[in-house]
Design a protein around this motif. Structure first.
Motif, PDB file in Angstrom:
ATOM      1  N   VAL A  11       0.845  -1.200   0.000  1.00 52.24           N
ATOM      2  CA  VAL A  11       0.000   0.000   0.000  1.00 52.24           C
ATOM      3  C   VAL A  11       0.879   1.249   0.000  1.00 52.24           C
ATOM      4  CG1 VAL A  11      -1.656   1.335   1.375  1.00 52.24           C
ATOM      5  CG2 VAL A  11      -1.997  -1.108   1.053  1.00 52.24           C
ATOM      6  N   PHE A  12       1.939   1.222   0.810  1.00 56.23           N
ATOM      7  CA  PHE A  12       2.851   2.363   0.851  1.00 56.23           C
ATOM      8  C   PHE A  12       3.528   2.571  -0.501  1.00 56.23           C
ATOM      9  CE2 PHE A  12       7.200   3.977   1.445  1.00 56.23           C
ATOM     10  CZ  PHE A  12       6.885   5.252   1.880  1.00 56.23           C
ATOM     11  N   ALA A  13       3.979   1.485  -1.130  1.00 59.65           N
ATOM     12  CA  ALA A  13       4.643   1.598  -2.440  1.00 59.65           C
ATOM     13  C   ALA A  13       3.677   2.159  -3.484  1.00 59.65           C
ATOM     14  CB  ALA A  13       5.181   0.238  -2.878  1.00 59.65           C
ATOM     15  N   GLY A  14       2.431   1.725  -3.442  1.00 56.97           N
ATOM     16  CA  GLY A  14       1.438   2.260  -4.360  1.00 56.97           C
ATOM     17  C   GLY A  14       1.206   3.747  -4.139  1.00 56.97           C
ATOM     18  N   CYS A  15       1.086   4.144  -2.877  1.00 57.49           N
ATOM     19  CA  CYS A  15       0.916   5.568  -2.569  1.00 57.49           C
ATOM     20  C   CYS A  15       2.146   6.368  -2.988  1.00 57.49           C
ATOM     21  CB  CYS A  15       0.655   5.758  -1.077  1.00 57.49           C
ATOM     22  SG  CYS A  15      -0.999   5.267  -0.574  1.00 57.49           S
ATOM     23  N   LEU A  16       3.324   5.793  -2.779  1.00 50.66           N
ATOM     24  CA  LEU A  16       4.552   6.467  -3.167  1.00 50.66           C
ATOM     25  C   LEU A  16       4.586   6.717  -4.676  1.00 50.66           C
ATOM     26  CD1 LEU A  16       7.301   7.544  -2.200  1.00 50.66           C
ATOM     27  CD2 LEU A  16       8.229   5.264  -2.605  1.00 50.66           C
ATOM     28  N   ALA A  17       4.181   5.714  -5.450  1.00 47.52           N
ATOM     29  CA  ALA A  17       4.169   5.869  -6.903  1.00 47.52           C
ATOM     30  C   ALA A  17       3.158   6.934  -7.334  1.00 47.52           C
ATOM     31  CB  ALA A  17       3.847   4.531  -7.566  1.00 47.52           C
ATOM     32  N   VAL A  18       1.986   6.919  -6.717  1.00 48.70           N
ATOM     33  CA  VAL A  18       0.953   7.900  -7.067  1.00 48.70           C
ATOM     34  C   VAL A  18       1.395   9.310  -6.685  1.00 48.70           C
ATOM     35  CG1 VAL A  18      -1.384   8.674  -6.494  1.00 48.70           C
ATOM     36  CG2 VAL A  18      -0.956   6.267  -6.998  1.00 48.70           C
ATOM     37  N   VAL A  19       1.942   9.460  -5.481  1.00 46.90           N
ATOM     38  CA  VAL A  19       2.381  10.784  -5.029  1.00 46.90           C
ATOM     39  C   VAL A  19       3.537  11.278  -5.884  1.00 46.90           C
ATOM     40  CG1 VAL A  19       3.481  12.023  -3.122  1.00 46.90           C
ATOM     41  CG2 VAL A  19       1.526  10.549  -2.675  1.00 46.90           C
ATOM     42  N   TRP A  20       4.484  10.388  -6.182  1.00 49.37           N
ATOM     43  CA  TRP A  20       5.621  10.770  -7.014  1.00 49.37           C
ATOM     44  C   TRP A  20       5.139  11.285  -8.370  1.00 49.37           C
ATOM     45  CZ3 TRP A  20      10.631  10.403  -5.241  1.00 49.37           C
ATOM     46  CH2 TRP A  20      11.626  10.729  -6.157  1.00 49.37           C
ATOM     47  N   GLY A  21       4.198  10.548  -8.976  1.00 55.39           N
ATOM     48  CA  GLY A  21       3.651  10.984 -10.253  1.00 55.39           C
ATOM     49  C   GLY A  21       2.882  12.292 -10.137  1.00 55.39           C
ATOM     50  N   ALA A  22       2.124  12.462  -9.061  1.00 51.47           N
ATOM     51  CA  ALA A  22       1.336  13.686  -8.880  1.00 51.47           C
ATOM     52  C   ALA A  22       2.226  14.898  -8.639  1.00 51.47           C
ATOM     53  CB  ALA A  22       0.352  13.512  -7.722  1.00 51.47           C
ATOM     54  N   VAL A  23       3.334  14.710  -7.937  1.00 48.18           N
ATOM     55  CA  VAL A  23       4.254  15.827  -7.691  1.00 48.18           C
ATOM     56  C   VAL A  23       4.914  16.252  -9.001  1.00 48.18           C
ATOM     57  CG1 VAL A  23       6.459  16.443  -6.628  1.00 48.18           C
ATOM     58  CG2 VAL A  23       4.673  15.387  -5.249  1.00 48.18           C
ATOM     59  N   TYR A  24       5.367  15.300  -9.779  1.00 49.53           N
ATOM     60  CA  TYR A  24       6.027  15.654 -11.024  1.00 49.53           C
ATOM     61  C   TYR A  24       5.055  16.107 -12.108  1.00 49.53           C
ATOM     62  CZ  TYR A  24      10.493  14.541  -9.132  1.00 49.53           C
ATOM     63  OH  TYR A  24      11.622  14.571  -8.365  1.00 49.53           O
ATOM     64  N   ALA A  25       3.765  15.770 -11.953  1.00 45.68           N
ATOM     65  CA  ALA A  25       2.751  16.275 -12.884  1.00 45.68           C
ATOM     66  C   ALA A  25       2.284  17.670 -12.476  1.00 45.68           C
ATOM     67  CB  ALA A  25       1.563  15.322 -12.932  1.00 45.68           C
ATOM     68  N   GLY A  26       2.670  18.105 -11.282  1.00 46.15           N
ATOM     69  CA  GLY A  26       2.302  19.432 -10.820  1.00 46.15           C
ATOM     70  C   GLY A  26       1.006  19.480 -10.036  1.00 46.15           C
ATOM     71  N   LEU A  47      -0.587   9.457   3.476  1.00 42.41           N
ATOM     72  CA  LEU A  47      -1.721   8.940   2.717  1.00 42.41           C
ATOM     73  C   LEU A  47      -1.912   7.433   2.896  1.00 42.41           C
ATOM     74  CD1 LEU A  47      -1.389  10.895  -0.641  1.00 42.41           C
ATOM     75  CD2 LEU A  47      -3.070  11.234   1.165  1.00 42.41           C
ATOM     76  N   SER A  48      -0.816   6.692   3.035  1.00 36.07           N
ATOM     77  CA  SER A  48      -0.934   5.233   3.124  1.00 36.07           C
ATOM     78  C   SER A  48      -1.458   4.767   4.482  1.00 36.07           C
ATOM     79  CB  SER A  48       0.404   4.565   2.826  1.00 36.07           C
ATOM     80  OG  SER A  48       1.327   4.776   3.869  1.00 36.07           O
ATOM     81  N   ALA A  49      -1.249   5.535   5.531  1.00 32.06           N
ATOM     82  CA  ALA A  49      -1.685   5.107   6.867  1.00 32.06           C
ATOM     83  C   ALA A  49      -3.201   4.921   6.947  1.00 32.06           C
ATOM     84  CB  ALA A  49      -1.184   6.078   7.923  1.00 32.06           C
ATOM     85  N   PRO A  50      -4.020   5.914   6.592  1.00 35.68           N
ATOM     86  CA  PRO A  50      -5.469   5.681   6.686  1.00 35.68           C
ATOM     87  C   PRO A  50      -5.977   4.668   5.656  1.00 35.68           C
ATOM     88  CG  PRO A  50      -5.046   7.885   5.830  1.00 35.68           C
ATOM     89  CD  PRO A  50      -3.731   7.308   6.236  1.00 35.68           C
ATOM     90  N   ILE A  51      -5.332   4.606   4.501  1.00 37.67           N
ATOM     91  CA  ILE A  51      -5.744   3.611   3.507  1.00 37.67           C
ATOM     92  C   ILE A  51      -5.502   2.208   4.052  1.00 37.67           C
ATOM     93  CG2 ILE A  51      -5.230   2.662   1.217  1.00 37.67           C
ATOM     94  CD1 ILE A  51      -4.676   5.574   0.331  1.00 37.67           C
ATOM     95  N   SER A  52      -4.330   1.978   4.654  1.00 37.10           N
ATOM     96  CA  SER A  52      -4.024   0.679   5.253  1.00 37.10           C
ATOM     97  C   SER A  52      -4.981   0.364   6.390  1.00 37.10           C
ATOM     98  CB  SER A  52      -2.588   0.664   5.783  1.00 37.10           C
ATOM     99  OG  SER A  52      -1.671   0.766   4.741  1.00 37.10           O
ATOM    100  N   TRP A  53      -5.317   1.364   7.157  1.00 40.08           N
ATOM    101  CA  TRP A  53      -6.207   1.167   8.313  1.00 40.08           C
ATOM    102  C   TRP A  53      -7.558   0.625   7.850  1.00 40.08           C
ATOM    103  CZ3 TRP A  53      -5.710   0.776  13.317  1.00 40.08           C
ATOM    104  CH2 TRP A  53      -6.838   0.873  14.123  1.00 40.08           C
ATOM    105  N   VAL A  54      -8.067   1.150   6.753  1.00 42.19           N
ATOM    106  CA  VAL A  54      -9.382   0.738   6.259  1.00 42.19           C
ATOM    107  C   VAL A  54      -9.296  -0.536   5.422  1.00 42.19           C
ATOM    108  CG1 VAL A  54     -11.304   1.428   4.782  1.00 42.19           C
ATOM    109  CG2 VAL A  54     -10.278   3.090   6.318  1.00 42.19           C
TER     110      VAL A  54
END
Length: 99
Positions: A11-26, A47-54
């Motif tokens: 879940v963390f790796a997925g969030c990391l990929a999404v955030v990385w892409g969103a930061v570089y997309a602006g 972002l990954s903490a509440p997603i993992s919790w649910v």
């Protein structure tokens, strides 16, 4: 427990990929100066903490049951060993031997 940990890392790796892409997309701000990498990691963690919790609730409950079972078994083994030692000590004292 290992399964839960690996799922949480996923879940963390997925969030990391999404955030990385969103930061570089602006879509998300880039951070201050050279802090971009730290900013991306921190945002992904937040972002990954509440997603993992649910999302991982059932897996977390399953891991919790396994841990409780192991702890109860260890407590029972410890109590069994303790009662064996007490029995041997009482037998030695009854026979008049030093403990």
């Amino acid at each position: 427990m290992l399964r839960y940990t690996l799922m949480r890392l996923g879940v963390f790796a997925g969030c990391l990929a999404v955030v990385w892409g969103a930061v570089y997309a602006g879509l998300f701000p880039r951070g201050f100066g050279n802090s971009n990498g730290l900013w991306v990691l921190l945002l992904a963690l937040v972002l990954s903490a509440p997603i993992s919790w649910v999302v991982l609730r059932k897996e977390r409950d399953r891991a919790s049951v396994q841990i409780v079972t192991k702890v109860d078994r260890m407590k029972a083994n410890l109590e069994a060993n303790r009662s064996q030692e007490d029995g041997a000590d009482e037998t030695a004292r009854a026979q008049g031997q030093p403990s």
